[in-house]
Design a protein around this motif. Structure first.
Motif, mmCIF file in Angstrom:
data_model
loop_
_atom_site.group_PDB
_atom_site.id
_atom_site.type_symbol
_atom_site.label_atom_id
_atom_site.label_comp_id
_atom_site.label_asym_id
_atom_site.label_seq_id
_atom_site.Cartn_x
_atom_site.Cartn_y
_atom_site.Cartn_z
ATOM 1 N N LEU A 238 0.828 -1.202 0.000
ATOM 2 C CA LEU A 238 0.000 0.000 0.000
ATOM 3 C C LEU A 238 0.862 1.253 0.000
ATOM 4 O O LEU A 238 1.871 1.318 0.713
ATOM 5 N N LEU A 239 0.468 2.230 -0.805
ATOM 6 C CA LEU A 239 1.090 3.546 -0.755
ATOM 7 C C LEU A 239 0.327 4.361 0.274
ATOM 8 O O LEU A 239 -0.786 4.822 0.018
ATOM 9 N N LEU A 240 0.930 4.511 1.452
ATOM 10 C CA LEU A 240 0.257 5.253 2.517
ATOM 11 C C LEU A 240 0.104 6.714 2.119
ATOM 12 O O LEU A 240 -0.959 7.301 2.232
ATOM 13 N N ASP A 241 1.198 7.304 1.622
ATOM 14 C CA ASP A 241 1.160 8.677 1.123
ATOM 15 C C ASP A 241 2.524 9.007 0.520
ATOM 16 O O ASP A 241 3.478 8.234 0.628
ATOM 17 N N TYR A 242 2.622 10.186 -0.090
ATOM 18 C CA TYR A 242 3.886 10.650 -0.673
ATOM 19 C C TYR A 242 3.940 12.170 -0.569
ATOM 20 O O TYR A 242 2.923 12.832 -0.305
ATOM 21 N N SER A 243 5.116 12.713 -0.792
ATOM 22 C CA SER A 243 5.276 14.163 -0.738
ATOM 23 C C SER A 243 6.360 14.589 -1.722
ATOM 24 O O SER A 243 7.391 13.924 -1.841
ATOM 25 N N CYS A 244 6.104 15.664 -2.453
ATOM 26 C CA CYS A 244 7.071 16.208 -3.413
ATOM 27 C C CYS A 244 7.644 17.524 -2.902
ATOM 28 O O CYS A 244 6.919 18.354 -2.336
ATOM 29 N N TYR A 245 8.930 17.716 -3.112
ATOM 30 C CA TYR A 245 9.625 18.915 -2.660
ATOM 31 C C TYR A 245 9.399 20.072 -3.627
ATOM 32 O O TYR A 245 9.510 19.911 -4.845
ATOM 33 N N LYS A 246 9.048 21.224 -3.078
ATOM 34 C CA LYS A 246 8.958 22.440 -3.870
ATOM 35 C C LYS A 246 9.820 23.507 -3.215
ATOM 36 O O LYS A 246 9.507 23.985 -2.123
ATOM 37 N N PRO A 247 10.946 23.887 -3.866
ATOM 38 C CA PRO A 247 11.827 24.906 -3.282
ATOM 39 C C PRO A 247 11.120 26.249 -3.138
ATOM 40 O O PRO A 247 10.026 26.466 -3.674
ATOM 41 N N LYS B 180 9.824 -9.070 8.825
ATOM 42 C CA LYS B 180 10.147 -8.015 9.779
ATOM 43 C C LYS B 180 9.953 -6.604 9.212
ATOM 44 O O LYS B 180 10.110 -5.619 9.942
ATOM 45 N N VAL B 181 9.660 -6.508 7.930
ATOM 46 C CA VAL B 181 9.502 -5.193 7.294
ATOM 47 C C VAL B 181 8.016 -4.874 7.151
ATOM 48 O O VAL B 181 7.280 -5.549 6.434
ATOM 49 N N LYS B 182 7.588 -3.828 7.853
ATOM 50 C CA LYS B 182 6.183 -3.409 7.837
ATOM 51 C C LYS B 182 6.008 -2.043 7.176
ATOM 52 O O LYS B 182 5.011 -1.789 6.506
ATOM 53 N N TYR B 183 6.968 -1.155 7.386
ATOM 54 C CA TYR B 183 6.959 0.165 6.754
ATOM 55 C C TYR B 183 8.272 0.367 6.002
ATOM 56 O O TYR B 183 9.348 0.093 6.542
ATOM 57 N N ALA B 184 8.165 0.858 4.764
ATOM 58 C CA ALA B 184 9.353 1.136 3.953
ATOM 59 C C ALA B 184 9.280 2.572 3.438
ATOM 60 O O ALA B 184 8.289 2.975 2.817
ATOM 61 N N LEU B 185 10.321 3.328 3.714
ATOM 62 C CA LEU B 185 10.425 4.715 3.248
ATOM 63 C C LEU B 185 11.253 4.745 1.967
ATOM 64 O O LEU B 185 12.367 4.222 1.932
ATOM 65 N N THR C 246 3.568 0.386 2.937
ATOM 66 C CA THR C 246 3.330 -0.521 4.052
ATOM 67 C C THR C 246 2.579 -1.762 3.576
ATOM 68 O O THR C 246 1.907 -1.728 2.536
ATOM 69 N N ASN C 247 2.716 -2.846 4.339
ATOM 70 C CA ASN C 247 1.907 -4.041 4.089
ATOM 71 C C ASN C 247 0.898 -4.263 5.218
ATOM 72 O O ASN C 247 0.292 -5.332 5.324
ATOM 73 N N ASP C 248 0.726 -3.249 6.051
ATOM 74 C CA ASP C 248 -0.174 -3.318 7.204
ATOM 75 C C ASP C 248 -1.617 -3.082 6.746
ATOM 76 O O ASP C 248 -1.997 -1.960 6.400
ATOM 77 N N LEU C 249 -2.418 -4.148 6.725
ATOM 78 C CA LEU C 249 -3.795 -4.033 6.257
ATOM 79 C C LEU C 249 -4.651 -3.126 7.130
ATOM 80 O O LEU C 249 -5.674 -2.603 6.679
ATOM 81 N N SER C 250 -4.240 -2.924 8.384
ATOM 82 C CA SER C 250 -5.004 -2.037 9.255
ATOM 83 C C SER C 250 -4.907 -0.580 8.806
ATOM 84 O O SER C 250 -5.694 0.253 9.235
ATOM 85 N N ARG C 251 -3.917 -0.279 7.923
ATOM 86 C CA ARG C 251 -3.768 1.092 7.411
ATOM 87 C C ARG C 251 -4.397 1.265 6.029
ATOM 88 O O ARG C 251 -4.219 2.310 5.409
ATOM 89 N N ARG C 252 -5.113 0.250 5.568
ATOM 90 C CA ARG C 252 -5.690 0.326 4.223
ATOM 91 C C ARG C 252 -6.637 1.518 4.063
ATOM 92 O O ARG C 252 -6.655 2.176 3.018
ATOM 93 N N ALA C 253 -7.390 1.805 5.094
ATOM 94 C CA ALA C 253 -8.334 2.926 5.024
ATOM 95 C C ALA C 253 -7.614 4.259 4.900
ATOM 96 O O ALA C 253 -8.190 5.233 4.414
#
Length: 463
Positions: free
Chosen positions: A61-70, A216-221, A257-264
């Motif tokens: 799942l893509l929890l969220d993303y952010s783009c840099y704006k100078p 062991k990997v639940k969140y990946a940045l 993330t692969n955490d299904l509880s964060r799907r919403a």
């Protein structure tokens, strides 16, 4: 790599075993005199059922993303570019005129951003400090914004993947992030370099592999950036001067993330990723190549082979992608086209990929690259609009460019729940990468969207 799908062999094995044992279990229950043991068959059936469901890959799942704006002080209109080139006094008159022509027909507008050293007057070339400043500003800004939006404690992050094609300091940029955010000691940190504009796709593919195959990997940045400061070319080789005209500052960060509880809470689910590498062909391998010119100046040469190589390798790439994503009707239509074209001695038309996706984020490598993708895939102007507008507003930000396109779609509120989105990027070597996403909710304009102050001005007609 298939994402959130069942592995074919395991599916067949477990499905057959489950159905067979279920059949014999029912038969045994109806015929108590059967030599088959009901408890045994029931146990085998439960085991088969467990195997069937355990063969499912974890969703990514893509929890969220952010783009840099100078900030506005880093904007780089034509006047700033011209002042920088003339002030350095290291380019010949012919090179100055060549860059002027390239810039004016590049498709870039006056709102793109340049690194800090371009606005300095003391030194003609950037130093290591300038490159580090450029990297830190983009990385810290995008990661700070991402963590604030997702409300994820940095100590919960299990893996970090950083990609920066042409800047690889020591300690690495991934170590910079570990140090800045106090990530845990058993963090799995990866640093990708030298992979060009496709590395934004590759880094997500790597993170997804970790999320699916490491318990062991639940969140990946994932942090996708590039550095211009140490890679400006100060010679007179025309094939190397082009990069000075089209590359600009950009960075993006995404939390998977692969955490299904964060799907919403998640924005999208990764359905499929594909990477193809065409480096065994010398022409493809040298299409974009870092080397020294006759005077010893280092630069990246964008050869005349780049556009035809991109077209051919894109065609080879979609031949692998098509059978996975295209609807059956379109596949049959393509097969018919291939047969008829073979009889006529012509080249078959590429299938219509707009039947598989509602939205496409096309590699914004330059005006000619977008037009080549348009030609190969037979895309309409409205499909390539985000890529063209992204080039106009931000320039070629290298590996992060597909995320700025996604932000454009969200800024325009065009994405609906259930929509499928295709990210496509090219990279030196020569590589082609694809990500296929499914939207889990309707899009909206986030506060940190890089298009927030100008989305109503786009699309422009002057591209």
């Amino acid at each position: 790599m298939r994402i959130a799908c069942l592995q074919p062999i395991k599916i067949l094995q477990s499905s057959f075993l489950f159905l067979a044992t279920l059949y014999f279990t029912i038969s045994a229950s109806r015929n108590p005199s059967s030599t088959l043991s009901f408890p045994l068959l029931f146990s085998v059936s439960i085991s088969a059922l467990f195997l069937f469901f355990s063969s499912r890959r974890k969703p990514v799942l893509l929890l969220d993303y952010s783009c840099y704006k100078p900030g506005p002080e880093r904007k780089c209109p034509y006047a700033v570019c011209e002042r920088f080139v003339l002030g350095r006094q290291c380019f010949s008159t012919e090179s100055q005129e060549f860059m002027r022509r390239i810039y004016l027909k590049s498709g870039l507008g006056d709102e793109t951003y340049a690194p800090p050293f371009v606005f300095e007057t003391e030194d003609s070339r950037a130093k290591l400090d300038s490159a580090m400043q450029e990297a830190q500003e983009g990385i810290f800004s995008s990661v700070d914004s991402l963590l604030a939006k997702t409300k994820v404690d940095p100590r919960l992050i299990d893996a970090v993947v950083v990609t920066c094609g042409s800047f690889s300091p020591s300690p690495s940029l991934s170590s910079l992030i570990v140090n800045r955010y106090g990530l845990k000691e058993d963090i799995k940190a990866y640093n990708l370099s030298g992979m060009g504009c496709s590395s934004g796709i590759i880094s997500v593919d790597l993170a997804a592999t970790l999320l699916q195959n490491n318990a062991k990997v639940k969140y990946a940045l994932v942090v996708v950036t590039e550095s211009i400061s140490l890679n400006w070319y100060f010679g007179d080789n025309r094939s190397m001067l082009v990069t000075n005209c089209i590359f600009r500052v950009g960075c993006a960060a995404a939390l998977l993330t692969n955490d299904l509880s964060r799907r919403a809470d998640a924005k999208m689910q990764l359905l499929y990723s594909l990477r193809t590498h065409h480096g065994s062909n010398d022409r493809a391998y040298r299409a974009a190549f870092q080397e020294e010119d006759d005077e010893g100046n280092t630069g990246i040469s964008l050869t005349k082979d780049l556009i035809p190589v991109a077209g051919k390798n894109l065609y080879d790439h979609i031949k692998k992608l098509g059978p996975v994503v295209l609807p059956l009707s379109e596949l049959l239509s393509y097969c018919y086209s291939k047969v008829t074209s073979s009889l006529a001695g012509t080249k078959p038309k590429a299938p219509d990929f707009t039947t598989a996706f509602e939205h496409v984020c096309i590699h914004t490598g330059g005006k000619a690259v977008i037009e080549q993708v348009e030609r190969v895939l037979r895309l309409r102007d409205e499909v390539t609009e985000p890529a063209k507008m992204c080039l106009h507003r931000f320039g070629n930000t290298s590996s992060s460019l597909v995320w700025y396109e996604l932000a454009y779609f969200e800024g325009k509120k065009r994405i609906r729940k259930g929509d499928r989105l295709w990210m496509l990027a090219f990279g030196t070597g020569f590589k082609v990468g694809s990500l296929v996403w499914k939207s889990l909710r309707d899009s909206s304009m986030d506060d940190d969207n890089p298009w927030s102050d100008c989305i109503d001005s786009y699309p422009v007609t002057s591209w």
